[in-house]
Every structure is written in structure tokens, then in C-alpha cells.
Design an enzyme around this catalytic site. Structure first.
Site, PDB file in Angstrom:
ATOM      1  N   CYS A  24       1.558   0.788  -0.397  1.00  0.00           N
ATOM      2  CA  CYS A  24       2.460  -0.480  -0.561  1.00  0.00           C
ATOM      3  C   CYS A  24       2.455  -1.300  -1.592  1.00  0.00           C
ATOM      4  O   CYS A  24       1.175  -1.610  -2.031  1.00  0.00           O
ATOM      5  CB  CYS A  24       2.333  -1.056   0.885  1.00  0.00           C
ATOM      6  SG  CYS A  24       3.180  -2.710   0.967  1.00  0.00           S
ATOM      7  N   TRP A  71      -2.502   0.292   2.396  1.00  0.00           N
ATOM      8  CA  TRP A  71      -3.059  -0.053   0.906  1.00  0.00           C
ATOM      9  C   TRP A  71      -2.214  -0.753   0.278  1.00  0.00           C
ATOM     10  O   TRP A  71      -1.245  -0.419  -0.316  1.00  0.00           O
ATOM     11  CB  TRP A  71      -3.869   1.007   0.172  1.00  0.00           C
ATOM     12  CG  TRP A  71      -4.346   0.755  -0.963  1.00  0.00           C
ATOM     13  CD1 TRP A  71      -3.765  -0.155  -1.913  1.00  0.00           C
ATOM     14  CD2 TRP A  71      -5.610   1.124  -1.474  1.00  0.00           C
ATOM     15  NE1 TRP A  71      -4.867  -0.220  -3.195  1.00  0.00           N
ATOM     16  CE2 TRP A  71      -5.714   0.926  -2.737  1.00  0.00           C
ATOM     17  CE3 TRP A  71      -6.090   2.362  -0.811  1.00  0.00           C
ATOM     18  CZ2 TRP A  71      -6.517   1.315  -3.864  1.00  0.00           C
ATOM     19  CZ3 TRP A  71      -7.234   2.845  -1.852  1.00  0.00           C
ATOM     20  CH2 TRP A  71      -7.331   2.376  -3.127  1.00  0.00           C
ATOM     21  N   ASP A  72      -2.249  -2.433   0.476  1.00  0.00           N
ATOM     22  CA  ASP A  72      -1.130  -3.249  -0.298  1.00  0.00           C
ATOM     23  C   ASP A  72      -1.371  -3.451  -1.477  1.00  0.00           C
ATOM     24  O   ASP A  72      -2.880  -3.370  -1.971  1.00  0.00           O
ATOM     25  CB  ASP A  72      -1.053  -4.345   0.524  1.00  0.00           C
ATOM     26  CG  ASP A  72       0.375  -4.910   0.585  1.00  0.00           C
ATOM     27  OD1 ASP A  72       1.260  -4.656  -0.362  1.00  0.00           O
ATOM     28  OD2 ASP A  72       1.081  -5.770   1.385  1.00  0.00           O
ATOM     29  N   ASP A  75      -1.852  -5.928  10.610  1.00  0.00           N
ATOM     30  CA  ASP A  75      -1.462  -6.259   8.707  1.00  0.00           C
ATOM     31  C   ASP A  75      -2.486  -7.510   8.405  1.00  0.00           C
ATOM     32  O   ASP A  75      -3.563  -7.719   8.926  1.00  0.00           O
ATOM     33  CB  ASP A  75       0.026  -6.556   8.800  1.00  0.00           C
ATOM     34  CG  ASP A  75       0.664  -5.995   7.577  1.00  0.00           C
ATOM     35  OD1 ASP A  75       0.327  -6.938   6.541  1.00  0.00           O
ATOM     36  OD2 ASP A  75       1.247  -4.966   7.518  1.00  0.00           O
ATOM     37  N   ASP A 117       9.997  -4.197   1.565  1.00  0.00           N
ATOM     38  CA  ASP A 117       9.826  -5.455   2.514  1.00  0.00           C
ATOM     39  C   ASP A 117      11.160  -5.719   3.215  1.00  0.00           C
ATOM     40  O   ASP A 117      10.952  -6.534   3.976  1.00  0.00           O
ATOM     41  CB  ASP A 117       9.305  -6.523   1.451  1.00  0.00           C
ATOM     42  CG  ASP A 117       7.479  -6.593   1.627  1.00  0.00           C
ATOM     43  OD1 ASP A 117       6.990  -5.857   2.528  1.00  0.00           O
ATOM     44  OD2 ASP A 117       7.122  -7.380   0.977  1.00  0.00           O
TER      45      ASP A 117
HETATM   46  C1  DGJ Z   1       3.586  -7.064   1.492  1.00  0.00           C
HETATM   47  C2  DGJ Z   1       3.827  -5.995   2.360  1.00  0.00           C
HETATM   48  O1  DGJ Z   1       4.737  -5.255   1.823  1.00  0.00           O
HETATM   49  C3  DGJ Z   1       4.154  -6.598   3.866  1.00  0.00           C
HETATM   50  O2  DGJ Z   1       4.660  -5.359   4.628  1.00  0.00           O
HETATM   51  C4  DGJ Z   1       2.934  -6.950   4.373  1.00  0.00           C
HETATM   52  O3  DGJ Z   1       2.109  -6.179   4.513  1.00  0.00           O
HETATM   53  C5  DGJ Z   1       2.546  -8.348   3.374  1.00  0.00           C
HETATM   54  N1  DGJ Z   1       2.214  -7.991   1.995  1.00  0.00           N
HETATM   55  C6  DGJ Z   1       1.106  -9.035   3.777  1.00  0.00           C
HETATM   56  O4  DGJ Z   1       0.619  -9.783   3.044  1.00  0.00           O
END
Ligand code: DGJ
Length: 743
Positions: A527, A478-479, A367, A549
Site C-alpha cells: 500500500c 505494508w503502507d 490499521d 484510498d
Molecule cells: C494510507 C492507506 O492507504 C490507508 O488505507 C490507511 O492505511 C492509512 N494510510 C493509515 O495511515
């Protein structure tokens, strides 16, 4: 042919085995809406459904015709300003300042199959027999502008996909200020509105309210579909349950700002629409150019909310999700985020991966924190090269080590963002979305890259694709961790600034499309701080989304239950995390955590070296169990049995049944224990009433009809249920899984 046009009566009837949708060309040549609902017989004329009633003090369209007013007629794609005073589905500003439009019927085109929408995600069919489409062409002769209304009715699904396209053929420049994707009307208002609303870490809670005269709506103005409200809206009859009664739903295949709105007028007509949020939106259309709206999916169910949801699930699994992972069980992963946060090095990562492999897990996901100089959330977004201090052998070296262990390797990225503390910002400070001369707001110490600019998307594409090309990556998370403020693009002229939010999302889709085409074997998971962009638009590119989250099992019951209203289990990333939980500090057993996470794309998110030997033994069993059932989870029919949003919020239950009804898996969850309990009859659904099944955990043989009418008789005492008990099991937050199989 399930789409018929009657030339005499000028009516279109779209129908399949389940639903009918009827449109009529009105006498002013605009389109009226006659019916949407359960399939009715086709007939030569539906004229009788068009009740044109003259009402006192009404403004009418034609001189000497005191009955024909658009205010009193159901409209197909309503306009404002020509006798209909309700909120319209579209509006266009012309050079002289007028906003009056009049799109009149010109022609239509019926064809098998379905066309794509340029540059936007949309449902598709692989074979022509799976759907029939119609394009209805309308024309405004003053603006010399065409409006194409697209409809697709799917074979065997109670669903219609809709979108609209405007084409300016005139010499004048016009500006679209509102372009909804779809709108329809119902003849009464005896409904309750259902929405999926919440916030970060409590996304998509089910909210229900009775319709009232006037407007009720949900929306996003955040630049993403958002965790505040999902781009989903439904109405149901008061008496509608999960398994009976009427429901209508709309879901927008779009990841940006949206509006979903219901208007009940003063004669109790209900108008429902969904599309890009007109707030802050404008789109300039000069001669020869066109604008396409995103696609809206409309679903009708006369078998309750479960059927509505299953229609969405089947549609998305078969006609929205693309690529190698469509309808396929997904690898069981371990993600290091909640195990290490930013504090890791290669040794620690390999240590977690080794343990994961020993316990049967199939993929390791690295991550946030592996790139630039990123040791916390203040720096390095934009610098997509490895942090050699943490990972001296690079992503390439690490991915090889992970693969040598026998695991696939996955990687986190956040391509749309930039930190001021980054090489990229030093070179391109002008790439940030910000308004000149104004403060630029902070969110998680980061800023949003201007993805409405092609050169920005091109750069990020080359950086990310180089990274993926030089390492063995099987999965990408992909956040996207902040919303857009001070929306402005230095590349757009003043009169086009209203386009930035939509152009931004088009840029995101462009990057996704390029990456998934270049790397067709990679499984993408979208994400956005968890579930802040959980929508059908994302599912077109990434078959699964990190649901929230919030990884607490009890909170997840509500989140996953609400998410299932529109989205299939195959799309919901759900992991077992540590106890006490990092978000709510709740202690739950590892069994309950797994029993909730199982109903999604299963994984772990904790340091497996730090759990007890007994828990490790359980993890081995959970992983085996998931492998046994994951195909059922991805391909089966999901039913909600008991809602965590009703009664005392204490019990939740759901189940999945295989398409052939020979196998099922039931999850039953009790939040708080209470004394001197009654017995519960858990009534199942979706089974074959004539099949004799075994219910493994209860050591019983029961017919489908017994389990559906009488139910499984449960107490809160695991020992009475013949279930394995562990002295350390916590009696709050208990859960049971029942495996049901044809004998
Ligand atoms: C937000 C995501 O939802 C988390 O799972 C994690 O990837 C964090 N960002 C990392 O900054």
C-alpha cells in the site's frame, strides 16, 4: 527450441505459438532489431528485413560505406554517439569524460527455464518447460566492460521478459548514467500511446494520445513508482478495440523511479523503452563489479487490449506472485481504518470484529494507530511496539481475542518511515534521508528512513520480525505514505549520491524478502497512500495491493478498470466502505459498493455496528456471494466490456469467465440515471458459443453465441430485469451482477 541462432546470417529468432522476436548482429557487431509481433514462420534468413538505406547528409559508421548508419537502422539496445542520434537505452561515463560506448557481439547462451535477477523482483518459472532464455554477451573493448542482454520467452504466453547486466572488467571506474531494461523499435508510427496516470485517490486512469514525432514519455522521480504514472506503457493501432487489433505493452517489474518513453523519429520509426529513470540516477561500477537493471515485461497482442491485459494477468498470477497465496482465494477482511481512524481501543476493535464474524467475514485487520503514542499522524512511526493505553493486552492479547472469535488477525505497518516525535528519532536522527545544510521537507508529518543503509534495514527487520513472531498475525498491510525529497545518504560518497533512489528500493526489497521468508504463511498487502506503489515489483513480494484510498464505488470503477490494464483482479484490494463516502461524500447503495468491490480482493472498511439491519442482512449475502465466486475472480479471465473513460462516462461493465468457460460473472454499472432510456444490448465476450447457459438474475437460458453477438438486453429498471428492488435503493449509481452458468 523456441530460440534459434543462425550462424550464417547471425540472426536470433525467439518465438512461441503466438509471437516472434528477431535480432540481428549488424556488420559493426552491434545488435540490430528486426521484428517484434505476431508469430511468423522461421526461415533461414531474415536478411530482407534489414533495410539499410543511404540517406543524404547521414553520418555513417565506416569510411567508404555511405549506407551503414545506425540512425537508419532499428536498434536492439541503442547507444548514443556513434551515428544514432535518438535517445539511447544506455549511457556510461568513463574516467576521461567520454560517454561513447560500443558494445559488440561476443557470444550467446540459450537455456531452458529462466534465471533470477540478483536482489530484484522478477518473473520466474517453476519448471524448465515453461520458458526458454537467452543471454547475449556483448563487449566494449575500450572500457573492458561486458553487457549481457537477458531475454526469456514464455511458453504459450505472448510475452518476453528482458533485463540487462553490465560487468566492469577493466581497471577504470565507469559510471552508468542510463541503463534501460528494454528497448525495441517498430517500422511505423501509426499508433496511439496508452498510459495509466492520475494522482492520489484517482490512480491509473486510462489516457490515450496519438503518437507524434519526437519524444512522449511518462516517468516517476518520487522514489516510488507513484500514483502519477504507472510503470506501464502501451501502444495500439487507432482501430484496436478491447477485442481486436494490435497492441504492444511494456511493464517494469520495479517500484522506484522509472521512465517509459516512446520516440518517433523523422522517418516514422517508433522506439519504445522502459527502465530506471535516468534523471538523477548514476551508478558507479569499479573493477569486477556488475549492475543489473530491473526486468521489463513486453507483451504483444493481435486480439486487442483485453488479450494484452490477460497476458499480463496470467503471467503475474503464475510467474510473478509467489508463496502460499498464489492463485488462491483470499480471506474476506474487515479493516478498521475508515471505521475508527486513530480513535479506537480494544473494546471498540473487538466490537467491530464480533459483528464482522457474525456476518461471515473471515479476517480482522488493525490499521494505523496501534503503536508508540500514535493518536494522530504526527507521531510514533518507527516505534513498533504496542500502545498499551489503547490496547492493554498488546497485539498478542488482541490477536488472540480476535482468533477466539474465529477470525484471522491482520496488522498495519509502515516500516520505511519515521516521525520526529518517536523514540527511534531521538536515538537515530541521522537515519532520515536528508541533505546536509538544507531544509528537510515534510509529508504527512513524517520522514523517510534511509533504506539504502543496511543497518537501518537490519534494525527495522528485527523490530518487525519480533512483533510478528510474538503475535498471531496472518496478514500484514505494508503502507508507505510519503515520497522522497532531499535525496542524500550520509553513508554514500559524493560521487555515489546518484545511487540513493535505487539503493533505497533495493533496501525495501531486502526487507520484504527477509520477512516473507521468515513468515511464509502471512499474506502481505502492499500500500502507498492507496495505489501509489502499485507495480509488478511489489507483487513479487505482496500478492495484493491496496488499490486506492478512494473507496467510493463510482470512482473505483475508473481506478479498477484502469488498473486491470496490467494487473490481475487477484492483486486489487477493494473494500465496501461507508456511505456517504469519506473521500467524495457520495451516497451509493451497499449493493453497488459490493458489486464493484467484488471484482478484486474483497473486504469491508466501515463500522458494521453502525449500519442498518437491512444492510447487515445484505452484508451476509454479499459475503456468501463472494465466497461462492472468489475462486473464479482469482483464476478466471477478466474482460472489460464498457469503459468508464469513453462516451458519456456513465456506464461501466466488465466480466470474468472461468478457464473452462462454464461459469461467468458480469458486473454492469450505471453512474447517473436518465429519463426515457433506450434499451442496452450488453454484448459479452469469452463465453463458449455452443454452450447453453442460465443467466440467473434474468431468469433466462441463452447460448454463448446469443450473449456474445446479440447481448443481454438491459433497461435501467431493476423490476423489468426481474431483479430484487428495495424502495430505498438509489436510482443513481445502480449496478447489476449477472451469474452465468452452463445449464
Ligand atoms: C494510507 C492507506 O492507504 C490507508 O488505507 C490507511 O492505511 C492509512 N494510510 C493509515 O495511515
Amino acid at each position: 527450441m523456441p530460440i534459434v541462432f543462425n550462424n550464417e546470417t547471425r540472426e536470433f529468432h525467439l518465438y512461441n505459438e503466438n509471437i516472434s522476436y528477431i535480432i540481428k548482429i549488424l556488420k559493426n557487431n552491434q545488435l540490430g532489431h528486426l521484428y517484434f509481433g505476431k508469430k511468423i514462420h522461421h526461415r533461414a534468413s531474415f536478411e530482407h528485413l534489414l533495410k539499410v538505406v543511404g540517406r543524404g547528409m547521414t553520418v555513417c559508421v565506416f569510411e567508404n560505406d555511405n549506407d551503414f548508419s545506425l540512425e537508419n537502422i532499428k536498434q536492439e539496445y541503442p547507444s548514443y554517439g556513434t551515428t544514432d542520434f535518438r535517445y539511447p537505452a544506455h549511457q556510461i561515463r568513463q574516467e576521461n569524460g567520454s560517454r561513447v560506448t560500443n558494445f559488440e557481439f561476443v557470444s550467446y547462451n540459450i537455456f531452458k527455464g529462466k534465471e533470477n535477477i540478483k536482489d530484484l523482483p522478477a518473473t520466474y518459472v517453476e519448471c524448465e518447460e515453461e520458458a526458454t532464455s537467452i543471454q547475449i554477451k556483448l563487449y566494449d573493448s575500450v572500457m573492458k566492460t561486458e553487457l549481457i542482454l537477458n531475454y526469456t520467452i514464455f511458453e504459450n504466453h505472448s510475452a518476453i521478459a528482458r533485463s540487462a547486466r553490465f560487468i566492469n572488467n577493466g581497471d577504470e571506474k565507469i559510471t552508468i548514467t542510463n541503463a534501460m531494461s528494454a528497448s525495441f523499435e517498430l517500422s511505423d508510427d501509426q499508433f496511439e500511446m496508452v498510459q495509466l496516470s492520475g494522482a492520489w485517490t484517482r490512480e491509473r486512469h486510462v489516457k490515450v494520445r496519438p503518437l507524434q514525432p519526437g519524444i512522449q514519455s511518462i516517468y516517476s522521480s518520487k522514489g516510488a513508482s507513484s500514483s502519477n504514472h504507472n510503470p506501464f506503457i502501451a501502444i495500439k493501432r487507432k482501430e484496436t478495440t478491447e477485442n481486436s487489433g494490435e497492441a504492444y505493452a511494456m511493464n517494469l517489474v520495479y517500484s522506484g523511479n522509472f521512465l517509459a518513453q516512446i520516440e518517433v523519429d523523422n522517418f516514422e520509426l517508433t522506439r519504445m523503452m522502459i527502465g530506471i529513470n535516468p534523471f538523477n540516477f548514476e551508478w558507479e561500477l569499479s573493477k569486477g563489479n556488475s549492475f543489473e537493471t530491473p526486468e521489463a515485461i513486453m507483451v504483444y497482442s493481435d486480439e486487442g487490449l483485453n488479450k494484452m491485459s490477460q497476458t499480463f494477468h496470467n503471467l503475474y498470477n503464475n510467474f510473478l506472485v509467489r508463496g502460499k497465496w498464489k492463485n488462491k482465494p483470499r480471506p474476506i477482511l474487515i479493516n478498521n481504518w475508515e471505521a475508527t481512524y486513530f480513535d479506537f481501543n480494544e473494546e471498540k476493535i473487538v466490537g467491530i470484529a464480533k459483528k464482522a464474524k457474525e456476518l461471515g467475514i473471515e479476517m480482522f485487520v488493525l490499521d494505523d494507530g496501534w503503536f508508540g503514542k500514535r493518536n494522530d499522524d504526527t507521531s510514533s512511526l518507527g516505534d513498533w511496539y504496542v500502545n498499551k493505553e489503547k490496547l492493554p493486552n498488546g497485539i498478542d492479547g488482541l490477536s488472540k481475542k480476535i482468533q477466539e472469535l474465529g477470525l484471522k488477525f491482520g496488522l498495519w505497518i509502515e516500516p520505511e518511515m519515521i516521525n520526529k516525535e518517536s523514540e527511534l528519532y531521538r536515538v537515530h536522527p541521522d537515519w532520515v534521508i536528508k541533505t546536509p545544510d538544507r531544509n528537510t521537507s515534510y509529508g504527512r508529518n513524517q520522514f523517510v528512513l534511509d533504506f539504502s543503509r543496511k543497518e537501518v534495514v537490519d534494525y527495522i527487520y528485527s523490530a518487525i520480525s519480533a512483533l510478528l513472531r510474538t503475535s498471531s498475525v496472518s496478514y500484514v498491510k505494508w503502507d508507505m505514505n510519503r515520497n522522497i525529497t532531499e535525496a542524500f545518504s550520509i553513508k554514500l560518497p559524493a560521487e555515489r549520491q546518484g545511487e540513493i533512489m535505487h539503493r533505497y528500493i533495493l533496501g525495501v526489497y531486502d526487507l520484504y524478502e527477509r520477512l516473507i521468508s521468515d513468515f511464509p504463511d502471512i499474506l502481505f498487502e502492499s500500500c502507498s497512500g492507496g495505489g501509489g506503489r502499485f507495480d509488478p515489483g511489489m507483487l513479487y513480494y505482496a500478492p495484493q495491493t491496496w488499490t486506492s484510498d478512494d473507496t467510493d464505488a463510482i470512482e473505483r470503477l475508473k481506478i479498477q478498470y484502469g488498473t486491470s490494464f496490467a494487473y490481475p483482479l487477484s492483486s486489487m484490494g477493494s473494500h465496501v466502505s461507508a456511505a456517504p463516502n469519506h473521500q467524495v461524500k457520495r451516497l451509493t447503495s451497499i449493493d453497488t459498493r459490493a458489486n464493484v468491490a467484488l471484482f478484486g480482493t474483497f473486504g469491508y472498511e466501515l463500522d458494521l455496528n453502525k449500519i442498518s439491519e437491512a444492510e447487515k442482512a445484505k452484508v451476509i449475502k454479499q459475503v456468501e456471494f463472494c465466497k461462492k465466486y472468489r475462486e473464479l475472480i482469482v483464476t478466471g479471465d477478466f474482460y472489460r466490456l464498457i469503459s468508464p473513460f469513453e462516451k458519456d462516462y456513465n456506464i461501466t461493465s466488465w466480466m470474468v469467465v472461468s478457464k473452462d468457460k462454464k461459469r461467468a460473472l458480469v458486473g454492469y454499472y450505471q453512474a447517473l440515471n436518465y429519463p426515457n432510456q433506450k434499451l442496452t444490448n450488453l454484448k459479452l465476450v469469452g463465453l463458449d458459443e455452443n454452450i447453453l447457459y442460465t443467466v440467473k438474475q434474468l431468469n433466462l437460458e441463452l447460448y454463448g453465441d446469443e450473449m456474445m453477438n446479440l447481448g443481454l438486453v438491459l433497461s435501467n429498471k431493476p423490476e423489468e430485469l426481474g431483479l430484487e428492488i428495495n424502495e430505498n435503493d438509489i436510482n443513481d449509481f445502480i449496478s447489476y451482477i449477472f451469474e452465468i452458468e452452463e445449464k
